[in-house]
Design an enzyme around this catalytic site. Structure first.
Site, PDB file in Angstrom:
ATOM      1  CE  LYS A 186      -1.811 -41.269  -7.033  1.00  0.00           C
ATOM      2  NZ  LYS A 186      -2.178 -42.164  -8.193  1.00  0.00           N
ATOM      3  N   GLY A 239       2.552 -33.513 -13.771  1.00  0.00           N
ATOM      4  CA  GLY A 239       1.499 -34.108 -14.573  1.00  0.00           C
ATOM      5  C   GLY A 239       0.808 -33.097 -15.458  1.00  0.00           C
ATOM      6  CB  THR A 243      -4.342 -32.965 -12.963  1.00  0.00           C
ATOM      7  OG1 THR A 243      -5.069 -33.751 -13.908  1.00  0.00           O
ATOM      8  CG2 THR A 243      -4.360 -33.669 -11.612  1.00  0.00           C
ATOM      9  N   GLY A 244      -3.091 -30.086 -12.438  1.00  0.00           N
ATOM     10  CA  GLY A 244      -2.279 -29.197 -11.614  1.00  0.00           C
ATOM     11  C   GLY A 244      -3.065 -28.013 -11.093  1.00  0.00           C
ATOM     12  CD  GLU A 261       7.668 -31.179 -15.141  1.00  0.00           C
ATOM     13  OE1 GLU A 261       7.035 -30.853 -16.179  1.00  0.00           O
ATOM     14  OE2 GLU A 261       8.084 -32.319 -14.930  1.00  0.00           O
ATOM     15  CB  CYS A 295       6.352 -32.788 -19.454  1.00  0.00           C
ATOM     16  SG  CYS A 295       7.914 -32.993 -18.564  1.00  0.00           S
ATOM     17  CD  GLU A 396       1.868 -32.246 -22.573  1.00  0.00           C
ATOM     18  OE1 GLU A 396       3.076 -32.385 -22.311  1.00  0.00           O
ATOM     19  OE2 GLU A 396       1.008 -32.024 -21.698  1.00  0.00           O
TER      20      GLU A 396
END
Length: 502
Positions: A186, A239, A243-244, A261, A295, A396
């Site tokens: 995805k 990401g 969300t992780g 990651e 990242c 971030e």
């Protein structure tokens, strides 16, 4: 610096469908969304929009492919040859893939070339790595033998971000199919095009139908659904950290394997005994490469007090010479921001720093690029006079923005480097090898760069500490994340066993 436009033929087309079970298909509801060119702000192509029903179809296709076992039971050398053929086809279409990556992501030519090349090398690396990936024979007491088998885990959902579209697709697909898994990829809705083409190349190279599937659409809908889907055995996600966490929670309901990651706020330490010119050049690359949309971007720069003025004079002067422009020009250093929304996020961080009393030493606003007035561009930005409690230091930003502070000594440098919830990467600049080794051992990060800005090569583990996630990609150990280890204990004695003496 002179620039010259590279003449390359694009693989671009107006419509991109999903690939499920080896077939190019539209969404079950017939809807499409638009992918844009970030450099121009103009529509690029229409892409099929997946629904949960499409996710179900993709999981079913992957499950059938895995259970029938044509791929997972194929000899390792055959899988290896197929992986190398994928790489060979990608090499033959290198310029096309580079241009498509630039058109859909807005990144510079040099960045796209490096990333597409690494995607190719990922398949080549795992083509070799899989040949030696096997179980072991373990010593046991008495007339027993134990051996282990490495078996493919199953159906893997792989969700990738927009900042490295083709490279991240390769990071995910290559190790999974190398060991015999089936996958549903995805990609990010902003940048799905090269991932679709990569999936087509997998089939062209001979990967059986259903082994590599790709669905495109909203991550909050189909990505989240894949994380909780009972037909999925593993989720690999790259990401944003929030969300992780959500994906991990959803995957926990069926005890799926998970690799994450996630975000970073990586420190860059410049000691007074470093090669200042090398540290300046490496620090510029560490934050402004890929327009800061990385990242592991070294977005927190700490310079030892005694060389701060000398370093900053050169750092700011060279940053002023960075070229923003046509991403297809070889002289462009900094490409476009992925979207207007992300540009506004970046700008809000910079404005918050000003409001909290920081100094904008360079940049600090939207950039105007001739011929690309409707694109999403932001000036390379350097912020000084910050403190550790500021939002721009703690969070971030994911853009071409670096915050700069000083440190007194090694102890304070390590303390500042570790003063973050993240732990993805860090850079150290010093001529003292003992110091570099010592500091590297104390920094809580998955990748440490010493006197170099480069963080990831095929074969080197990449992943994070703390809230930067867990699991390692890009290395031999990644293969273990896509396999189960089966232990077989065999009795080799000449007399039947009778444990109860009956």
């Amino acid at each position: 610096m002179s620039t010259s436009k590279t003449e390359i033929k694009a693989v671009k087309r107006d419509l991109y469908d999903m690939i499920i079970g080896g077939q190019s298909v539209g969404g079950s509801e017939g809807e499409y969304f638009v992918a844009y060119n970030p450099a121009t702000g103009e529509p690029l192509a229409k892409v099929a929009k997946a629904t949960k029903a499409d996710a179900d179809r993709a999981v079913e296709a992957a499950r059938i492919a895995f259970e029938t076992g044509k791929w997972k039971r194929s000899p390792v050398n055959k899988r290896s040859r197929t992986m190398n053929k994928i790489a060979s086809i990608m090499r033959s279409r290198f310029n096309e893939l580079v241009e498509l990556e630039i058109l859909n992501s807005g990144k510079s030519l040099s960045a796209a070339q490096g990333q597409v090349m690494q995607a190719i090398e990922d398949f080549e690396f795992y083509a070799g790595a899989i040949v030696s990936h096997r179980g072991a024979v373990n010593p046991m007491p008495g007339p027993f033998m134990n051996y282990t088998l490495k078996e493919p885990l199953g159906v893997c959902a792989q969700i990738i971000p927009w900042n490295y579209p083709m490279m991240m697709a390769a990071w995910k697909i290559a190790p999974a199919i190398a060991v015999g898994c089936s996958v549903i990829l995805k990609p990010a809705s902003l940048t799905p095009l090269t991932a679709i083409v990569m999936t087509e190349i997998c089939h062209e190279a001979g990967v059986p139908e259903g082994v590599v599937n790709i669905i495109t659409g909203d991550g909050a809908t189909v990505g989240s659904y894949l994380a909780e889907h009972e037909g999925v055995d593993k989720v690999a996600f790259t990401g944003e950290t929030g969300t992780g966490k959500d994906i991990m929670a959803k995957a926990s309901q069926t005890l799926k394997r998970v690799t994450l990651e996630l975000g970073g706020k990586s420190p860059n330490l410049v000691f007074d005994d470093s090669d200042i010119d090398a540290a300046v050049d490496g620090s510029l690359f560490g934050i402004f490469y890929n327009t800061g949309q990385s990242c592991e971007a070294r977005s927190r720069l700490y310079v030892q007090e005694s060389v701060y003025e000398a370093f900053m004079e050169k750092f700011v002067e060279k940053a002023k010479r960075l070229v923003l422009g046509n991403p297809l020009d070889s002289g462009t250093h900094v490409g476009a921001i992925i979207s207007e929304r992300q540009l506004e996020v970046i700008d809000s961080y910079v404005k918050s720093a000003e409001a909290e009393g920081a100094t904008i030493a360079l940049g600090g606003g939207r950039a105007k690029v001739d011929g690309f007035e409707n694109g999403h561009w932001y000036l390379p930005t350097i912020i000084t006079d910050v403190n550790e409690d500021m939002k721009v230091v703690k969070e971030e930003i994911f853009g071409p923005v670096v915050v700069v502070s000083t440190f007194k000594d090694e102890k304070e440098a390590v303390k500042l480097a570790n003063n973050t919830d993240f732990g993805l990467a860090a850079a150290i600049w010093t001529k003292d090898h003992a110091k570099a080794t010592r500091v590297a051992g104390m920094i809580q990060a998955g990748t440490i760069m010493i006197n170099s800005p480069f963080s990831a090569f095929p074969g080197t583990p990449f992943g994070g500490y703390k809230q930067s996630g867990f699991g390692r990609e890009l290395c031999i150990e990644t293969l273990d994340l896509y396999t189960e280890t089966k232990s077989v204990v065999s009795y080799t004695g000449s007399r039947p066993l009778n444990p109860f003496n009956l």
